[in-house]
Design a protein around this motif. Structure first.
Motif, mmCIF file in Angstrom:
data_model
loop_
_atom_site.group_PDB
_atom_site.id
_atom_site.type_symbol
_atom_site.label_atom_id
_atom_site.label_comp_id
_atom_site.label_asym_id
_atom_site.label_seq_id
_atom_site.Cartn_x
_atom_site.Cartn_y
_atom_site.Cartn_z
ATOM 1 N N ALA A 210 0.839 -1.199 0.000
ATOM 2 C CA ALA A 210 0.000 0.000 0.000
ATOM 3 C C ALA A 210 0.875 1.250 0.000
ATOM 4 O O ALA A 210 1.854 1.343 0.742
ATOM 5 N N LYS A 211 0.523 2.219 -0.834
ATOM 6 C CA LYS A 211 1.270 3.474 -0.865
ATOM 7 C C LYS A 211 0.913 4.357 0.323
ATOM 8 O O LYS A 211 1.726 5.157 0.774
ATOM 9 N N GLN A 212 -0.310 4.239 0.804
ATOM 10 C CA GLN A 212 -0.778 5.067 1.903
ATOM 11 C C GLN A 212 -1.103 4.194 3.109
ATOM 12 O O GLN A 212 -1.443 3.030 2.985
ATOM 13 N N GLU A 213 -1.034 4.785 4.276
ATOM 14 C CA GLU A 213 -1.373 4.099 5.518
ATOM 15 C C GLU A 213 -2.832 3.669 5.499
ATOM 16 O O GLU A 213 -3.720 4.494 5.323
ATOM 17 N N PRO A 214 -3.133 2.387 5.672
ATOM 18 C CA PRO A 214 -4.525 1.917 5.653
ATOM 19 C C PRO A 214 -5.224 2.209 6.977
ATOM 20 O O PRO A 214 -4.602 2.663 7.949
ATOM 21 N N THR A 215 -6.509 1.941 7.022
ATOM 22 C CA THR A 215 -7.284 2.118 8.250
ATOM 23 C C THR A 215 -6.814 1.115 9.297
ATOM 24 O O THR A 215 -6.646 -0.066 9.024
ATOM 25 N N ALA A 216 -6.599 1.593 10.512
ATOM 26 C CA ALA A 216 -6.086 0.741 11.580
ATOM 27 C C ALA A 216 -7.170 -0.185 12.115
ATOM 28 O O ALA A 216 -8.369 0.111 12.041
ATOM 29 N N ALA A 217 -6.732 -1.315 12.687
ATOM 30 C CA ALA A 217 -7.678 -2.227 13.339
ATOM 31 C C ALA A 217 -8.240 -1.600 14.599
ATOM 32 O O ALA A 217 -9.416 -1.777 14.924
ATOM 33 N N LEU A 218 -7.397 -0.860 15.330
ATOM 34 C CA LEU A 218 -7.816 -0.148 16.533
ATOM 35 C C LEU A 218 -7.014 1.132 16.657
ATOM 36 O O LEU A 218 -5.843 1.193 16.255
ATOM 37 N N THR A 219 -7.628 2.154 17.245
ATOM 38 C CA THR A 219 -6.965 3.430 17.515
ATOM 39 C C THR A 219 -7.428 3.937 18.874
ATOM 40 O O THR A 219 -8.601 3.791 19.233
ATOM 41 N N GLY A 266 9.935 -0.593 2.606
ATOM 42 C CA GLY A 266 10.761 -0.079 1.522
ATOM 43 C C GLY A 266 11.659 -1.116 0.880
ATOM 44 O O GLY A 266 12.040 -0.976 -0.280
ATOM 45 N N ASN A 267 12.010 -2.178 1.624
ATOM 46 C CA ASN A 267 12.927 -3.185 1.087
ATOM 47 C C ASN A 267 12.247 -4.484 0.709
ATOM 48 O O ASN A 267 12.906 -5.417 0.278
ATOM 49 N N SER A 268 10.903 -4.536 0.862
ATOM 50 C CA SER A 268 10.266 -5.834 0.608
ATOM 51 C C SER A 268 8.802 -5.690 0.250
ATOM 52 O O SER A 268 7.928 -6.169 0.933
ATOM 53 N N GLY A 269 8.538 -4.977 -0.840
ATOM 54 C CA GLY A 269 7.169 -4.956 -1.326
ATOM 55 C C GLY A 269 6.531 -3.596 -1.323
ATOM 56 O O GLY A 269 5.565 -3.381 -2.033
ATOM 57 N N GLY A 270 7.013 -2.664 -0.534
ATOM 58 C CA GLY A 270 6.426 -1.330 -0.559
ATOM 59 C C GLY A 270 6.736 -0.657 -1.870
ATOM 60 O O GLY A 270 7.852 -0.721 -2.379
ATOM 61 N N GLU A 271 5.788 0.028 -2.454
ATOM 62 C CA GLU A 271 5.987 0.661 -3.734
ATOM 63 C C GLU A 271 6.726 1.973 -3.569
ATOM 64 O O GLU A 271 6.410 2.792 -2.721
#
Length: 325
Positions: A210-219, A266-271
């Motif tokens: 994901a390029k952007q931070e997704p919705t968290a499970a809890l906050t 950044g080193n394993s799948g992040g775009e």
């Protein structure tokens, strides 16, 4: 799209090239436990947390944990924690230096976690802080405000996962997880102006591309904040519980601490969004009108000469990643 405002000195007031500025996101810690098998403390950069926690030294054993898209190939060892007691060892890993502590913005921590036996609503991992005097020393105590909790599920072979902001019990995700299975867990601590309102979040098995931070499970924002001066500067592996709660038997590996979501992967799948390109540039001169320049899809833009000379130039640059062009 991002806007950057820079005050340029006289040297650029007479012309030059302006390029987008690095936002400053960085990887602060990257721990793969690439040490010899045996005790973690004394065999690595880890220290003992608290004077009285010397029993059951955390062991490095086996091979590293893996998770597709985060760490595809095992390396190093795994840190193995036992259920233990209230005096069991709690190792901590300090930031490279005191000056690397984080006191603003956001902190992201990712890890691979494999629970053998869940705790009894007790925490087994924490993002923490030490004072400058105690930083990087053995047998010192400090804060461990952001915590990961486990407890048994009502279903055999399952457990529940939760977290808290400086609370003695966890708030749990509405899901069950399998013991003996490796999960990718991400924590976030966001500093917010004011008192008692910093925001904590948790994710389990988020998408690693994901390029952007997704919705968290809890906050949550309920609980004490980290010290404004000390900020965040250590990670803690917590064995044992207390007089009324047992700890978890759990293994950890591939710990990363960064200041942005993208840097975790950044080193394993992040775009990689690629180089940024300038969309427009507004040049404001002292006591003169603002001149707006536009040169889309440029990686740098020429700052024109100004006559008569000026002492300073305020330049506002709007950029966009090349992947979005």
């Amino acid at each position: 799209m991002k806007t950057i405002t820079k005050l340029l000195c006289a040297a650029l007031a007479f012309g030059g090239l302006l390029s987008p500025v690095n936002a400053g996101a960085k990887v602060v810690l990257n721990e793969d436990f690439d040490y010899a098998a045996g005790p973690l403390v004394g065999n690595s950069a880890w220290h003992r947390f608290n004077t009285n926690n010397t029993a059951d030294p955390v062991q490095l054993a086996g091979t590293g944990l893996t998770y597709t898209g985060y760490r595809d190939t095992a390396s190093g060892k795994t840190a193995v924690l036992v259920s233990g007691t209230s005096t069991s060892e709690k190792p901590y890993l300090a930031f490279p230096s005191w000056d690397d502590r984080i006191t603003s913005g956001s902190v992201y921590v990712s890890m691979l976690m494999n629970v053998t036996t869940p705790g009894d609503d007790s925490y087994c991992f924490a993002v923490g802080s030490l004072s400058k005097t105690n930083f990087g020393k053995d047998d010192k105590s400090g804060s461990d405000n952001l915590r990961i909790f486990t407890k048994a599920s009502s279903t055999a072979g399952k457990f529940c996962l939760g977290f808290s902001k400086n609370k003695s019990t966890g708030t749990y995700i509405d899901a069950e997880y399998d013991t003996g299975t490796t999960y990718l867990v991400v924590l976030k601590y966001e500093f917010v102006d004011g008192t008692g309102n910093d925001i904590c979040s948790i994710w389990v098995n988020p998408a690693t591309d994901a390029k952007q931070e997704p919705t968290a499970a809890l906050t949550t924002s309920t609980g004490a904040d980290f010290s404004a001066n000390n900020g965040v500067n250590i990670l803690i592996l917590r064995q044992g519980g207390n007089a009324s709660r047992t700890g978890a038997a759990v293994s950890f590996d591939a710990l990363r601490l960064t200041t942005s979501w993208a840097e975790l992967f950044g080193n394993s799948g992040g775009e990689d969004p690629g180089p940024e390109h300038i969309v427009s540039m507004a040049v404001t001169l002292p006591d003169r009108a603002t001149e707006v320049l536009s040169e889309p899809d440029a990686e740098a833009m020429t700052v024109p000469d100004f006559s008569p000379p000026v002492e300073a130039v305020m330049v506002t640059v709007t950029t966009t990643p090349s992947a979005d062009m």
